[in-house]
Design a protein around this motif. Structure first.
Motif, PDB file in Angstrom:
ATOM      1  N   ARG A 883       0.833  -1.207   0.000  1.00 27.51           N
ATOM      2  CA  ARG A 883       0.000   0.000   0.000  1.00 27.51           C
ATOM      3  C   ARG A 883       0.868   1.258   0.000  1.00 27.51           C
ATOM      4  O   ARG A 883       0.384   2.350  -0.281  1.00 27.51           O
ATOM      5  CB  ARG A 883      -0.955  -0.021   1.195  1.00 27.51           C
ATOM      6  CG  ARG A 883      -0.267   0.029   2.532  1.00 27.51           C
ATOM      7  CD  ARG A 883      -1.224  -0.194   3.684  1.00 27.51           C
ATOM      8  NE  ARG A 883      -0.475  -0.366   4.926  1.00 27.51           N
ATOM      9  CZ  ARG A 883      -0.053   0.646   5.671  1.00 27.51           C
ATOM     10  NH1 ARG A 883      -0.289   1.877   5.326  1.00 27.51           N
ATOM     11  NH2 ARG A 883       0.636   0.404   6.777  1.00 27.51           N
ATOM     12  N   ASP A 919       4.544   2.901   7.301  1.00 26.85           N
ATOM     13  CA  ASP A 919       4.840   3.785   8.429  1.00 26.85           C
ATOM     14  C   ASP A 919       4.376   3.200   9.762  1.00 26.85           C
ATOM     15  O   ASP A 919       4.340   3.892  10.757  1.00 26.85           O
ATOM     16  CB  ASP A 919       4.218   5.166   8.192  1.00 26.85           C
ATOM     17  CG  ASP A 919       2.699   5.099   8.103  1.00 26.85           C
ATOM     18  OD1 ASP A 919       2.150   3.972   8.076  1.00 26.85           O
ATOM     19  OD2 ASP A 919       2.068   6.159   8.057  1.00 26.85           O
TER      20      ASP A 919
ATOM     21  N   MET B   1       1.511   5.226   0.242  1.00 29.54           N
ATOM     22  CA  MET B   1       0.433   5.820   1.026  1.00 29.54           C
ATOM     23  C   MET B   1       0.864   5.967   2.480  1.00 29.54           C
ATOM     24  O   MET B   1       1.405   5.047   3.072  1.00 29.54           O
ATOM     25  CB  MET B   1      -0.801   4.917   0.957  1.00 29.54           C
ATOM     26  CG  MET B   1      -2.035   5.547   1.550  1.00 29.54           C
ATOM     27  SD  MET B   1      -3.312   4.296   1.847  1.00 29.54           S
ATOM     28  CE  MET B   1      -2.711   3.504   3.301  1.00 29.54           C
ATOM     29  N   THR B   2       0.632   7.108   3.026  1.00 31.29           N
ATOM     30  CA  THR B   2       1.015   7.352   4.403  1.00 31.29           C
ATOM     31  C   THR B   2      -0.215   7.792   5.181  1.00 31.29           C
ATOM     32  O   THR B   2      -1.040   8.545   4.675  1.00 31.29           O
ATOM     33  CB  THR B   2       2.075   8.452   4.463  1.00 31.29           C
ATOM     34  OG1 THR B   2       3.151   8.074   3.627  1.00 31.29           O
ATOM     35  CG2 THR B   2       2.588   8.634   5.863  1.00 31.29           C
ATOM     36  N   THR B   3      -0.308   7.306   6.403  1.00 30.73           N
ATOM     37  CA  THR B   3      -1.435   7.677   7.244  1.00 30.73           C
ATOM     38  C   THR B   3      -1.348   9.161   7.560  1.00 30.73           C
ATOM     39  O   THR B   3      -0.271   9.673   7.813  1.00 30.73           O
ATOM     40  CB  THR B   3      -1.372   6.880   8.561  1.00 30.73           C
ATOM     41  OG1 THR B   3      -0.853   5.590   8.256  1.00 30.73           O
ATOM     42  CG2 THR B   3      -2.721   6.762   9.188  1.00 30.73           C
ATOM     43  N   LYS B   8      -2.440   8.961  12.623  1.00 32.53           N
ATOM     44  CA  LYS B   8      -1.217   8.354  13.132  1.00 32.53           C
ATOM     45  C   LYS B   8      -1.107   8.567  14.642  1.00 32.53           C
ATOM     46  O   LYS B   8      -0.767   7.649  15.384  1.00 32.53           O
ATOM     47  CB  LYS B   8      -0.002   8.970  12.418  1.00 32.53           C
ATOM     48  CG  LYS B   8       1.221   8.100  12.467  1.00 32.53           C
ATOM     49  CD  LYS B   8       2.396   8.794  11.820  1.00 32.53           C
ATOM     50  CE  LYS B   8       2.720   8.216  10.465  1.00 32.53           C
ATOM     51  NZ  LYS B   8       3.934   8.802   9.884  1.00 32.53           N
ATOM     52  N   ARG B  11      -3.503   6.233  16.276  1.00 28.49           N
ATOM     53  CA  ARG B  11      -3.022   4.850  16.255  1.00 28.49           C
ATOM     54  C   ARG B  11      -1.901   4.639  17.277  1.00 28.49           C
ATOM     55  O   ARG B  11      -1.876   3.653  18.011  1.00 28.49           O
ATOM     56  CB  ARG B  11      -2.535   4.474  14.861  1.00 28.49           C
ATOM     57  CG  ARG B  11      -2.232   2.982  14.761  1.00 28.49           C
ATOM     58  CD  ARG B  11      -1.848   2.545  13.364  1.00 28.49           C
ATOM     59  NE  ARG B  11      -0.529   3.019  13.025  1.00 28.49           N
ATOM     60  CZ  ARG B  11      -0.221   3.591  11.864  1.00 28.49           C
ATOM     61  NH1 ARG B  11      -1.135   3.749  10.939  1.00 28.49           N
ATOM     62  NH2 ARG B  11       1.004   4.005  11.625  1.00 28.49           N
ATOM     63  N   MET B  12      -0.961   5.607  17.315  1.00 26.39           N
ATOM     64  CA  MET B  12       0.161   5.445  18.245  1.00 26.39           C
ATOM     65  C   MET B  12      -0.314   5.451  19.695  1.00 26.39           C
ATOM     66  O   MET B  12       0.145   4.658  20.517  1.00 26.39           O
ATOM     67  CB  MET B  12       1.192   6.561  18.002  1.00 26.39           C
ATOM     68  CG  MET B  12       2.059   6.303  16.776  1.00 26.39           C
ATOM     69  SD  MET B  12       2.900   7.794  16.145  1.00 26.39           S
ATOM     70  CE  MET B  12       3.661   8.410  17.607  1.00 26.39           C
ATOM     71  N   GLN B  15      -1.922   2.151  20.426  1.00 25.74           N
ATOM     72  CA  GLN B  15      -0.944   1.068  20.592  1.00 25.74           C
ATOM     73  C   GLN B  15      -0.413   1.043  22.022  1.00 25.74           C
ATOM     74  O   GLN B  15      -0.265  -0.005  22.639  1.00 25.74           O
ATOM     75  CB  GLN B  15       0.239   1.281  19.637  1.00 25.74           C
ATOM     76  CG  GLN B  15       0.040   0.789  18.223  1.00 25.74           C
ATOM     77  CD  GLN B  15       1.319   0.997  17.412  1.00 25.74           C
ATOM     78  OE1 GLN B  15       1.687   2.127  17.108  1.00 25.74           O
ATOM     79  NE2 GLN B  15       2.016  -0.077  17.081  1.00 25.74           N
ATOM     80  N   ILE B  16      -0.093   2.228  22.536  1.00 28.11           N
ATOM     81  CA  ILE B  16       0.435   2.301  23.910  1.00 28.11           C
ATOM     82  C   ILE B  16      -0.654   1.859  24.889  1.00 28.11           C
ATOM     83  O   ILE B  16      -0.404   1.116  25.839  1.00 28.11           O
ATOM     84  CB  ILE B  16       0.917   3.731  24.229  1.00 28.11           C
ATOM     85  CG1 ILE B  16       2.005   4.159  23.238  1.00 28.11           C
ATOM     86  CG2 ILE B  16       1.462   3.812  25.659  1.00 28.11           C
ATOM     87  CD1 ILE B  16       2.351   5.648  23.291  1.00 28.11           C
ATOM     88  N   ARG B  45       4.935  18.922  20.428  1.00 30.93           N
ATOM     89  CA  ARG B  45       4.086  19.034  19.233  1.00 30.93           C
ATOM     90  C   ARG B  45       3.129  17.847  19.112  1.00 30.93           C
ATOM     91  O   ARG B  45       1.973  17.972  18.739  1.00 30.93           O
ATOM     92  CB  ARG B  45       4.971  19.027  17.987  1.00 30.93           C
ATOM     93  CG  ARG B  45       5.014  20.345  17.267  1.00 30.93           C
ATOM     94  CD  ARG B  45       6.122  20.345  16.257  1.00 30.93           C
ATOM     95  NE  ARG B  45       7.422  20.405  16.918  1.00 30.93           N
ATOM     96  CZ  ARG B  45       8.570  20.580  16.282  1.00 30.93           C
ATOM     97  NH1 ARG B  45       8.596  20.665  14.968  1.00 30.93           N
ATOM     98  NH2 ARG B  45       9.707  20.652  16.953  1.00 30.93           N
ATOM     99  N   MET B  46       3.666  16.657  19.435  1.00 31.26           N
ATOM    100  CA  MET B  46       2.826  15.466  19.325  1.00 31.26           C
ATOM    101  C   MET B  46       1.743  15.478  20.400  1.00 31.26           C
ATOM    102  O   MET B  46       0.601  15.098  20.163  1.00 31.26           O
ATOM    103  CB  MET B  46       3.682  14.212  19.453  1.00 31.26           C
ATOM    104  CG  MET B  46       4.721  14.097  18.354  1.00 31.26           C
ATOM    105  SD  MET B  46       5.966  12.843  18.723  1.00 31.26           S
ATOM    106  CE  MET B  46       4.999  11.354  18.611  1.00 31.26           C
ATOM    107  N   GLN B  49      -0.952  17.876  19.351  1.00 30.25           N
ATOM    108  CA  GLN B  49      -1.872  17.253  18.381  1.00 30.25           C
ATOM    109  C   GLN B  49      -2.825  16.295  19.083  1.00 30.25           C
ATOM    110  O   GLN B  49      -4.005  16.224  18.757  1.00 30.25           O
ATOM    111  CB  GLN B  49      -1.068  16.478  17.325  1.00 30.25           C
ATOM    112  CG  GLN B  49      -0.422  17.361  16.288  1.00 30.25           C
ATOM    113  CD  GLN B  49       0.370  16.528  15.299  1.00 30.25           C
ATOM    114  OE1 GLN B  49       1.248  15.766  15.677  1.00 30.25           O
ATOM    115  NE2 GLN B  49       0.060  16.669  14.029  1.00 30.25           N
TER     116      GLN B  49
END
Lengths: 965, 79
Positions: A883, A919, B1-3, B8, B11-12, B15-16, B45-46, B49
């Protein structure tokens, strides 16, 4: 360099004995005391007496074939060979008697009668043991006429001599000249005993005996030979000779230094004539390699003088312009102005650095200091982010330290080795040779890998169990092993009670004993037969010393950190920590991954793994550096790239790393780099990342600077300058110049390091685990394993001996979570990636050497079943798509991979395997999930559109304007 | 393709959350563990967001992430 005295380098004839029992005997009237099992030859050498010899050398076991090392022993009959005769208490040995002199001369006469006497034009002239021995025994005359020989192409009548064989020049690095061979078997024994490849043999008998590589019609290149150089090293004559020695001549000086390839950290003797490197010879006192080497360190150093090396600083306003060569000063001013302008406009946090895991500790330390003390933020990261960051997190959480527990010598005492997600044969070849040697002695191997790698089986070893798991199911497998150990009560309760937190163990035991973790329950996920899994767990838990060695197949997953925790749990459960032969050993990818982590390259921690949030740690550096340190963690590499795409990260100083090729999801990396206003690349070559750079600082190779590398054993190895930097400056000097240009503009005090030893002194003064390290001590000890401090002034070969660094070992639950990256109808196969022996990482170095003879392109391994259903034949071009992107490469059909799994390497930018990878990343550290990508494979006619446009951009970006007069 | 950026971050964080929930069997300890991890490893910054998404009640977060939010350090307004 000049005042560095080489330690005793003599060949002692036979290997050292490990016995603790000492024996005293008399040699030529001198009393000698040596360990039991020592040969008389070695005992004599200890006393300073060199018994003449040809077939003996201390890197391989005695063989007793040349009959030159004869001695007489009072009270014993005959003249035994001193190499194969062990010492005994009270022996009276004579090494030089009338009878011995006569016998030796007779032996030498026979050797010389079948040897070309072209000594003056021979490549080994001055470095030939046959020549030395002729002198040593006083050979003055050869009575035999050379009628039947191996060295004359034609016989007396002018006919062809069938015994004469032409030189084999097929190997790019050394030649085999059969006419000079004395059939001492040292090469054959080195290939077997040291390297473990068994590529060489003696064919024929008596006068017909010849050294032969591979099968009858093989050359050295087509045989199984892996070009490690052990045979060349062992050869006493010019039979096996480095081509560089043939071309240049014998070296006249040598410098001990450390290889700049993988994390094994082999020490080498760089042998030179003037400032021309003649050869790299593995250093027998190197504690990681013990005198062995692989094809990369031994031979693949030609990149250091390759014509592609950039020797002048270069700048350009925009990446679509050609490069302009400028002075160092102009480049520095240009770069500093741009970085300052970015910070003025976008804020202090808008720029950052990537430190190199290939540069020295001292250089890495300066680059992270540049971020923290000059940029005044914590935006520093290193390529360990994309390889072993989960090791740091996982071992830190469970044991309290971010490093392997053992030294490499430890493998000699292991009984069961568990190799998980690592292929040391290709990635860490010298360690692999040491492991294979132990396996040949009878130790067992459990291999956990989706592929049947070269570690699965080889000459005289075979994995007892191969758990060929589906990519992405590591945690399920590691947890199932723990489930068996806990439910079958194979754990070491005494160890757990005394060394670990018992309550946490009980919690963990209850968790892991749940049937959902049983081998039977996870078999459908992992593809590993439950019986095989149970047998492997029993073997590891029950057979004495169990040692785990793991690599990037563990870390580069969404659950990389969880797997590391699971591995740490396994070792604690079975008590395999804190003694020789056991442990948890991450095999580090690059030469200084360990060091770059130690040196504070990560954005959340200062040197020595201390979090930036701790005011007492910041205070140490604030005092020494004279600036306030930001208490917030900085951006990690993937976060930098995301921030760049979003527009808040605009400037990067990247030293010795090629993120465009090595980092996942190439198109995303390219977009991030293209969005930045100032990318500074500091490297030997115009690498792929440099296609997007505005400033290029030419780098210096490891041969051109002083410093230290830290290998996978935590061993700090000295790197010594053997020649002047081709572009004038060592990398630490370039970083300092850049820092000072920025500091000067800001009116701040500048840095004043005059030598890397001063940088190490600053590291030692600020980092407790390095407190005792100095260049002087490194010169004295050869190398030091950290922690090195007052409690351990000579370093620490083994960690967690009395207790864990964090106090009590901590068991942590490891729940398997399937990665989001899974195969489906569009992308039904799983791609996993790895390395090959002859190439290294992105290949920037090895592709610029003759190593391309073994691996000229990346290929896709695919199972015959998957190939057949897609109409793919061996060698066909195929399109590989995920993808994220697509590329094309050639297919190799093999059952090394299971159905449903494909595999490739990432050494060549033309293929760019990372255009495929995604990613997704590890939950704790953002280490990318390189090892699992859902893909589809289809026949193809040639390069993909992406490959064509990439090549066009690269060609455009690599233009250099002719220098202005 | 990038999220995309927001996806992102979600998702991160999730995951944690998954790890922290499994480590301690859920509850307050899990929320604190999640917050501590983000405080230690996520650049402001993260985190900014993250809070933008949480404050906007963005869909897709594991409940534990929202539970942990009060323990996560809100970044200063500008760097």
């Amino acid at each position: 360099m000049k005042d560095f005295i080489l330690p005793d380098d003599r060949d002692m004839g036979t290997p050292a004995s490990r016995s603790k029992t000492m024996v005293t005997l008399e040699i030529d009237g001198f009393p000698v005391t040596v360990p039991e099992g020592t040969s008389i030859m070695r005992a004599a050498a200890e006393a300073g007496i060199s018994v003449p010899k040809l077939c003996a050398t201390d890197s391989v076991d005695a063989f007793g074939s040349c009959r030159l090392c004869l001695v007489e022993i009072e009270g014993r009959n005959g003249t035994p060979a001193s190499c194969t005769t062990p010492v005994a208490p009270g022996l009276k040995v004579h090494t030089q008697t009338g009878k011995l002199k006569q016998l030796r001369r007779g032996v030498m006469e026979l050797y010389i009668s079948d040897h070309p006497l072209d000594c003056l034009t021979c490549a080994a002239n001055g470095d030939c043991e046959l020549q030395d021995m002729a002198g040593a025994v006083g050979l003055r005359d050869v009575r035999y006429e050379a009628v039947d020989t191996h060295f004359q192409p034609r016989d007396a009548a002018g006919g062809a001599n069938p015994q004469w064989l032409p030189k084999d020049e097929s190997n790019p690095y050394f030649t085999y000249d059969p006419s000079k061979c004395i059939v001492c078997s040292r090469c054959v024994r080195a290939c077997e005993e040291i390297q473990g490849t068994f590529a060489l043999t003696i064919s024929g008998r008596g006068f017909d005996s010849r050294v032969h590589a591979g099968l009858a019609d093989d050359s050295f290149l087509t045989s199984d030979c892996v070009s490690c150089g052990a045979c060349v090293q062992a050869c006493p004559t010019a039979t096996l000779t480095e081509k560089s020695v043939i071309e240049i001549g014998t070296p006249e000086r040598s410098v001990i230094t450390t290889c700049a390839y993988c994390g094994v950290g082999c020490q080498f003797k760089a042998e030179l004539r003037g400032d021309e490197l003649v050869r790299m010879v593995p250093w027998k006192h190197g504690k990681a390699n013990r005198g062995h080497s692989c094809v990369k360190g031994r031979f693949a150093w030609g990149y250091a003088t390759h014509r592609d090396r950039i020797l002048s600083p270069m700048i350009r306003d925009r990446i679509d312009e050609p490069w302009r060569e400028v002075s160092w000063e102009e480049a520095m001013t240009f770069a500093a102005d741009r970085m300052r302008a970015i910070q003025d406009r976008h804020g202090r946090q808008s720029i950052g650095v990537i430190t190199s895991s290939r540069c020295t500790n001292e250089e890495t330390y300066l680059v992270q200091k540049l971020a923290r003390a000059v940029f005044r933020n914590n935006n520093t990261d290193t390529c360990a982010r994309v390889c072993h960051s989960p090791t740091g997190y996982g071992l830190g959480q469970t044991y309290g330290t971010s490093a392997g527990t053992q030294d490499f010598d430890s493998v000699e005492q292991c009984d069961v080795a568990v190799v998980i997600g690592a292929n040391p044969h290709s990635g860490h070849p010298v360690f692999a040779s040491r492991l294979k040697k132990r396996l040949r002695q009878g130790a067992k191997l459990i291999l956990i890998d989706p592929r049947r790698t070269e570690m699965h089986d080889g000459p005289h070893f075979r994995a007892a169990h191969h758990l060929a798991l589906k990519p992405g199911t590591n945690v399920a497998v590691v947890s199932a092993l723990a489930h068996v150990i806990v439910t079958e009560k194979l754990y070491d309760e005494a160890f757990i009670r005394s060394r670990c937190d018992w309550d946490e163990f009980q919690d963990y035991a209850e968790f892991i004993a749940d049937p959902r973790h049983s081998p039977e329950a996870v078999e459908p996920l992992t593809g590993v037969p439950a019986g095989e899994m149970r047998a492997a767990a029993r073997l590891y838990a029950g057979a004495g010393n169990g040692a785990i060695y793991y690599g990037l197949g563990v870390t580069e997953h969404s659950q990389g950190s969880t797997t590391v925790i699971g591995i740490a749990n396994l070792a604690m459960l079975t008590g395999n920590i804190g003694r020789p032969g056991v442990g948890v050993n991450p095999l580090r990818g690059q030469n200084n991954v360990q060091g770059s982590c130690d040196m504070g390259s990560f954005p959340h921690e200062l040197p020595g793994y201390r979090h930036v949030k701790n005011p007492e740690v910041r205070a140490i550096y604030e005092r020494v550096w004279g600036v306030e340190i930001d208490p917030e963690p900085g951006l990690r590499i993937p976060n930098m790239l995301d921030a760049a795409v979003e527009g808040s990260f605009k400037g990067l100083y990247c030293q010795g790393e090629d993120i465009l090729q090595s980092d996942p999801d190439t198109q995303h990396v390219a977009a991030a780099l293209a969005a930045m206003d100032c990318v500074i690349v500091h490297d030997l070559f115009l690498n792929e990342t440099a296609n997007y750079a505005h400033v290029f600082f030419p780098g210096s190779s490891f041969l051109e600077k002083d410093g230290t590398f830290t290998n996978a054993e935590r061993r700090i190895n000295p790197v010594r300058r053997v020649m002047a930097p081709k572009q004038g400056l060592a990398d630490w000097e370039v970083t300092q110049m850049f820092a000072n240009t920025m500091l000067k503009a800001a009116g701040a005090p500048e840095w004043h390091y005059a030598h890397p030893s001063e940088i190490m002194d600053e590291i030692a003064a600020t980092t407790p685990s390095f407190a005792g390290v100095s260049f002087d001590r490194l010169d004295r000890l050869g190398s030091i394993q950290w922690p090195c401090n007052d409690a351990a002034p000579e370093g620490t070969p083994m960690m967690h001996v009395e207790g864990f660094v964090r106090g009590r070992g901590r068991f942590i639950r490891t729940e398997y979570v399937a990665t989001d990256e899974r195969s489906g109808p569009r992308y039904p196969l799983l791609l996993t990636t790895g390395r090959i022996l002859s190439q290294y990482n992105v290949g920037a170095q090895t592709r610029r050497t003759a190593n391309v003879a073994w691996h000229a392109e990346d290929v896709l391994e695919i199972h015959p079943h998957d190939a057949e259903t897609r109409g793919i034949r061996d060698g066909d071009w195929v399109r590989l798509a995920s993808r994220s992107g697509e590329t094309t490469l050639r297919a190799e059909i093999t059952d090394k991979v299971s159905p449903g799994v494909v595999y490739t390497t990432f050494h060549h930018p033309e293929t760019q395997a990372n255009v495929i990878t995604t990613d997704y990343s590890d939950w704790a550290t953002n280490c990318p999930e390189y090892k699992v990508t859902a893909v589809q494979v289809a026949p193809s006619n040639g390069p993909s559109d992406w490959q064509k446009s990439y090549q066009e951009q690269a060609d455009l970006a690599r233009r250099i304007l002719p220098a202005a007069e | 393709m990038t999220t995309s950026g927001g996806d992102k971050i979600i998702r991160m964080a999730n995951q944690i959350a998954t790890f922290m929930a499994s480590r301690s069997g859920g509850g307050a300890e899990a929320a604190e563990g999640l917050a501590a991890h983000i405080n230690d490893f996520w650049e402001p910054r993260m985190r900014r967001q993250l809070f933008e998404l949480i404050d906007a009640e963005a869909a897709g977060f594991e409940p534990l992430v929202r539970e942990a939010a009060p323990h996560i350090r809100r970044p200063a307004e500008t760097a």
